[in-house]
Scaffold this active site. Sequence first.
Site, PDB file in Angstrom:
ATOM      1  N   HIS A  21       0.831  -1.226   0.000  1.00  9.89           N
ATOM      2  CA  HIS A  21       0.000   0.000   0.000  1.00  9.89           C
ATOM      3  C   HIS A  21       0.859   1.267   0.000  1.00  9.89           C
ATOM      4  O   HIS A  21       2.032   1.219  -0.357  1.00  9.89           O
ATOM      5  CB  HIS A  21      -0.989  -0.027   1.164  1.00  9.89           C
ATOM      6  CG  HIS A  21      -1.767  -1.313   1.222  1.00  9.89           C
ATOM      7  ND1 HIS A  21      -2.854  -1.579   0.419  1.00  9.89           N
ATOM      8  CD2 HIS A  21      -1.558  -2.456   1.948  1.00  9.89           C
ATOM      9  CE1 HIS A  21      -3.307  -2.806   0.669  1.00  9.89           C
ATOM     10  NE2 HIS A  21      -2.542  -3.363   1.584  1.00  9.89           N
ATOM     11  N   GLU A  56      -2.161   0.615   7.833  1.00  7.58           N
ATOM     12  CA  GLU A  56      -1.298  -0.514   7.496  1.00  7.58           C
ATOM     13  C   GLU A  56      -0.028  -0.073   6.766  1.00  7.58           C
ATOM     14  O   GLU A  56       1.057  -0.578   7.016  1.00  7.58           O
ATOM     15  CB  GLU A  56      -2.098  -1.483   6.624  1.00  7.58           C
ATOM     16  CG  GLU A  56      -1.345  -2.750   6.283  1.00  7.58           C
ATOM     17  CD  GLU A  56      -1.959  -3.491   5.096  1.00  7.58           C
ATOM     18  OE1 GLU A  56      -3.142  -3.311   4.808  1.00  7.58           O
ATOM     19  OE2 GLU A  56      -1.214  -4.255   4.465  1.00  7.58           O
ATOM     20  N   HIS A  71       2.956  -6.952   4.503  1.00 11.24           N
ATOM     21  CA  HIS A  71       1.604  -6.441   4.713  1.00 11.24           C
ATOM     22  C   HIS A  71       1.173  -6.641   6.161  1.00 11.24           C
ATOM     23  O   HIS A  71       1.821  -7.369   6.917  1.00 11.24           O
ATOM     24  CB  HIS A  71       0.612  -7.201   3.814  1.00 11.24           C
ATOM     25  CG  HIS A  71       0.645  -6.756   2.385  1.00 11.24           C
ATOM     26  ND1 HIS A  71      -0.350  -6.028   1.828  1.00 11.24           N
ATOM     27  CD2 HIS A  71       1.579  -6.930   1.425  1.00 11.24           C
ATOM     28  CE1 HIS A  71      -0.051  -5.771   0.561  1.00 11.24           C
ATOM     29  NE2 HIS A  71       1.113  -6.316   0.288  1.00 11.24           N
ATOM     30  N   GLU A 103       1.795 -11.479   5.929  1.00 12.51           N
ATOM     31  CA  GLU A 103       0.838 -10.702   6.705  1.00 12.51           C
ATOM     32  C   GLU A 103       1.296 -10.819   8.146  1.00 12.51           C
ATOM     33  O   GLU A 103       1.014 -11.796   8.838  1.00 12.51           O
ATOM     34  CB  GLU A 103      -0.582 -11.263   6.513  1.00 12.51           C
ATOM     35  CG  GLU A 103      -1.145 -11.054   5.115  1.00 12.51           C
ATOM     36  CD  GLU A 103      -1.638  -9.615   4.859  1.00 12.51           C
ATOM     37  OE1 GLU A 103      -1.606  -8.796   5.810  1.00 12.51           O
ATOM     38  OE2 GLU A 103      -2.024  -9.330   3.723  1.00 12.51           O
TER      39      GLU A 103
END
Lengths: 751, 179
Positions: free
Chosen positions: A578, A593, A646, A711
């Site tokens: 992102h 995030e 992430h 993640e």
Amino acid sequence: MSVPRKFGIRILLLILSIFILSSTAAAQNTIYFNSKDITSEIETVSREGELLIKARDLAELLDADLTWRPALKSLEMKSQNVTIKIMANSRYIQIGNDALKTRAGLQLVDNQAYIPLAKSIEAFGYLLEYQRDNEELYIFQPETTINNVSWQEDGNQLQIKMDEITPYRILHSEDGREITIEIDKAVIDQEFSDNISNNNYYLRVVNVPDRALLRLIIKSRTPIPFQIDGGVYEYEDSLVLSFLPQLKDIRIDKNNILKVEATGEIPDAKTKYISESKKMIIDIPSVVIGNFDLDIENHPLIKDIKVTQHDLDPVILRIEATMVNGDIFKPLKREKNSLLAFKPGQRSEITNLDYAAGSFSFDSSSALNPELFLLETPPRLVMNLYHVNRGAGILDKIEVNNSLIKNLRTARFDEQTVRIVADLKELTGYDWVEEEKNGIYHYTVNLKNKFAEIRTEDNDKYQYLDILMDSRAEYEVKKFNYPHRIVVDFKNTLNNLDEFKTIEKTSLIKDIRSSNYQLEGEEVTRLVFELNDYYSHRVETYQDKHGIKIALAKDYLNKQMKEDREIESHLIVVDAGHGGFDPGAIGMTGLEEKVSNLAIAREIASQLADKDQTVLLTRNSDRFHSLQQRVKFANARNADLFVSIHANSFNNPQTGGVETYYNQHENNQNRFLAEKIHDKLGRGLGIYDRGIKESNFYVIKYTKMPSALIEVAFVSNPGEEKMLQSSKFQKKAASLITEGILDYLEENGGK
Amino acid sequence: MAVKKIKLSPEQKRKMLLVLRVLLLTAAVLYLLFLFYNNYFLDDKIKVYFSTENANYLKSEKRTINQESDLYFQIFDELKSGPESSGLTATIPAGSQLLDYQIEDKMIILNFNQAFRDNHWGGSTGELLTIYSIVNSYTSLEEIQTVRILIEGKEVESLVGHLDLTQPLMYNQKLTEGS
């Protein structure tokens, strides 16, 4: 008694009127100005299907000067350099010398002037976007101006120059003949004239007034090749679209030179001859069929030429020339990179016949279609080459006498054919490869290697696995865990292990197996040594790579050994997920995030750099990059490894834990990498282990090197959100990921 | 110990036989009912997938087809209304709308509004479960094999930055618990 009743009725009426009022209010549009809801700040009315705004409110909104001339019933509004005029009872808005037609025009309501909202705001150069069935109206200031659209590089590149690159999309029609570039919040420079089509592409710019975007539409007669990672890149403040060159012309000149020309650079073509049908096939990569001239008719050498778009992925243009009498056309040295030239009547010549253990090779001045077969008594391999001559230095016979080949012989077999014969010690499998360099084609015939001996050996410190081959081995040693095993893959090798007695197992080796399988289209013979635990190992070769010796350390890999391990430098791309306008998932207390992703990615980069690895970050600041750009970043740099960082999210705040994703590829490297990384994270991070998972995520699907997506924790879980914010946790996650990457590199060597 | 043989009086025998007969008859009736149910009622059901509470898997629930409404819109409405059983969680963000759909050669192209993306909670797990709850629900239909997802008519790289939506998606077996 009657007073309370009256009171009650009043209350009822009041409630009813509130209800009616509020319901009419709800039917009105919601209006956003630069993302701010201004519905309550302005007064609007609807007339003749058009939404009108109180002129004073609009003036305030745009910080404009408003002049009302009561005598003329005319209104003038000036903001920055734009002045608009509108008169009562007229439907036109005047901007300079232009007039814009509206439906309702200026209307007086309660002695206040109301003017059409959409049209007047557009006149001031703002952009409008309607959403949710026109219930919501968004007004934006344009974020970018397209200053110029021009063709570059002989019409093979389209450059779109703008103030700043705003989000954009490239869409292509199903038949591939149309590409649309949508650029958000863009306006086109007023000086721009729409006459930029060229020979092959028709180009049009369309303003989509109610969606605040600009469309550039490119059309072509033939499909426009456009690959997922090809075609578009950002150069300074321009978007550059590259198109593949198109075929322009095929002709044969008075010297009988066959010429193929394209609108841009032609990569080297591959030519093939099919002797029975007297055909020459020219396969040209990365060139598209376009509007081309073909001026060959009744030629004494060429009967017919057929041009087809042989393939679109990868793009290959095929020219199929049928010859009158089976002549060979030989590629000439390139003079222009947009032109291929072929000279007739030349046979290719073979030179430099050479041999090595288990193989022989030669050069040819053009590509050949060799035919190979084995003959039994005496054992020999025959290779037929068509349309060739033996060049200088090609002897009738060479005595070789190595482990597989006795002699190499060459002879002219018939008018068409030269034959190479390898006299073998015994029959064995073979394959051949072609490599092209500077127009010279190099052919290698590999006879299959065989196992000569496999032994195990034991001393105080080490146990050895010793594999001896008939000739120089092409091999790869890999180590896998759970179950622990060492795997040796041999290319081009005959699996003759049945000929051996069972190999003695040692205390560290549980079992020895072998199998054959296809790896990237090549047959591989695999030896697997099942180990009873994890051991560090070292590989040595001896007897000029005929033998491989793998030492297993009896001691477990201890911490010090790990510190001291030396891993070759690799290029690792670390991708912080992102960024920019895309915050990623957002936690309850507001952690975005993208912030923790970047912190962890930076920490990984610095830790890997300490271990002499070269690390590139796809972003090192809070910037947005599309998934495609991230993939391109790693692929273009030919990185050895790609790791995307992430933080997770779910619509249940209790969900938590760490997980690692990979995309299933044929060679399993993605899974191995994910396993190595998750082996550390699952046990070491101290939060719930959600395991390794397979998925088709964009960045790990399209990157060409081993890749994984991590993640780290759930930002939607308040406890983990707090952890993700702490630099201690960030460092811990980063060091576990780094260790996993290093483990992977140590055992698999990247790529 | 000697085995004692139980002697039954004729009366007892008759009773036993009667019980047996009744049992057999009930079994037969149940079997017939089962067959009948399978043949005539199961066709009216559709499967819709929801996330398990631990966000690891998808699990389906059955819904009766509403003959009055459009089947493909109904599936999304059912997904949006969420599961009936307590161990499952809905996967569709608030405000999501299926604007329209198109079926092309066993592929359904679903066109969602912007809120479907804007109101999504993000995360790989979140995205995976949302997208595949939709994909698995639609591909459970015989006539649908793959699903394409568009936002406001536009092709998108992904919903919230992970899953590749540039290609049609197939039924995801791995995410489906118990299979």
